[in-house]
Write an enzyme that holds these catalytic residues in place. Structure first.
Site, PDB file in Angstrom:
ATOM      1  N   ARG A 122      -8.387  -4.393  -2.187  1.00  0.00           N
ATOM      2  CA  ARG A 122      -7.462  -3.665  -3.055  1.00  0.00           C
ATOM      3  C   ARG A 122      -8.197  -3.497  -4.389  1.00  0.00           C
ATOM      4  O   ARG A 122      -7.805  -4.030  -5.416  1.00  0.00           O
ATOM      5  CB  ARG A 122      -6.126  -4.388  -3.228  1.00  0.00           C
TER       6      ARG A 122
ATOM      7  N   CYS B   4       0.836  -1.209   0.000  1.00  0.00           N
ATOM      8  CA  CYS B   4       0.000   0.000   0.000  1.00  0.00           C
ATOM      9  C   CYS B   4       0.867   1.255   0.000  1.00  0.00           C
ATOM     10  O   CYS B   4       0.570   2.230  -0.707  1.00  0.00           O
ATOM     11  CB  CYS B   4      -0.928   0.007   1.218  1.00  0.00           C
TER      12      CYS B   4
END
Ligand code: BEZ
Length: 219
Positions: free
Chosen positions: A133, A56
């Site tokens: 995601r 991330c």
């Protein structure tokens, strides 16, 4: 805090291309935001599994560095995760201090997973939000035009996000469809012909089912 009208806190829905993007109001690292605030602009809404994690962090740095390219396509960026606003703020600060990169887009707090469930980012009975995601390409009218969903362990490509956005805009601007690997400025394909009369009378062309649109002469 998140407000998502008409959406129960437990139901997870499946979104499809062409659906209106569910509206929400939420706290972000740049103040309260409603999805409807982005009407009139393209928006890439993307979720990430957790703050302070390596994949991330790499995505956020790349997105911040590419923000001018999204802006050139009249597109805003909006991140969302289940972490608290204060975790988001601490992560933004840590990225600035550790990597010298300022995260220049808002990060939504979705601690209740209301947004995650409204967008189907997490399965209804998922034990946690680690599947988040996901990326939603939302057009200026507020409709979902493309979506991707990657596992927590695989980072997205910012170049591919920009390419999909440019392809959606090219399709909207002209009567074309974009071929494999299309890049902005390259030739696009003619959409499939839907009228047999036109096809049967067309000049003999063995590639009639897959043709590039001729470039219009300049000047
Ligand atoms: C990451 O962003 O690195 C990550 C997040 C959740 C699980 C695995 C990796």
């Amino acid at each position: 805090m998140v407000v998502a009208p008409c959406q129960s806190e437990t139901a997870s829905r499946v979104l499809h291309i062409g659906d209106p993007a569910p509206n929400f109001e939420a706290r972000t690292t740049m103040g309260p935001i409603a999805l409807a605030d982005f009407r009139g602009r393209w928006l890439v809404l993307f979720s990430h599994p957790a703050d302070f994690t390596p994949v991330c962090t790499s995505e956020f740095i790349a997105l911040a560095r590419a923000s001018d390219q999204f802006e050139a396509l009249q597109c805003s960026l909006l991140a969302v995760s289940v972490d608290s606003l204060y975790a988001h703020l601490a992560w933004v600060r840590a990225i600035r201090d550790g990597f010298g990169v300022t995260i220049n887009f808002p990060i939504v707090e979705d601690t209740s997973v209301i947004i995650g469930r409204a967008y189907g980012m997490v399965a209804e009975h998922a034990p946690d939000a680690a599947a988040m995601r996901s990326t939603y390409f939302i057009d200026p009218a507020g409709y979902i035009r493309a979506m991707t969903c990657y596992p927590a362990t695989v980072g997205r490509s910012v170049d591919e996000m920009l390419r999909v956005l440019a392809a959606l805009q090219a399709v909207d601007a002209d009567d074309v469809v974009t071929p494999e690997g299309w890049q902005p400025g390259e030739a696009a394909l003619l959409p499939p012909e839907q009228d047999q009369a036109i096809l049967l009378e067309a000049a003999d062309d063995p590639t009639w089912f897959c043709r590039f649109k001729p470039h219009a002469p300049k000047g």
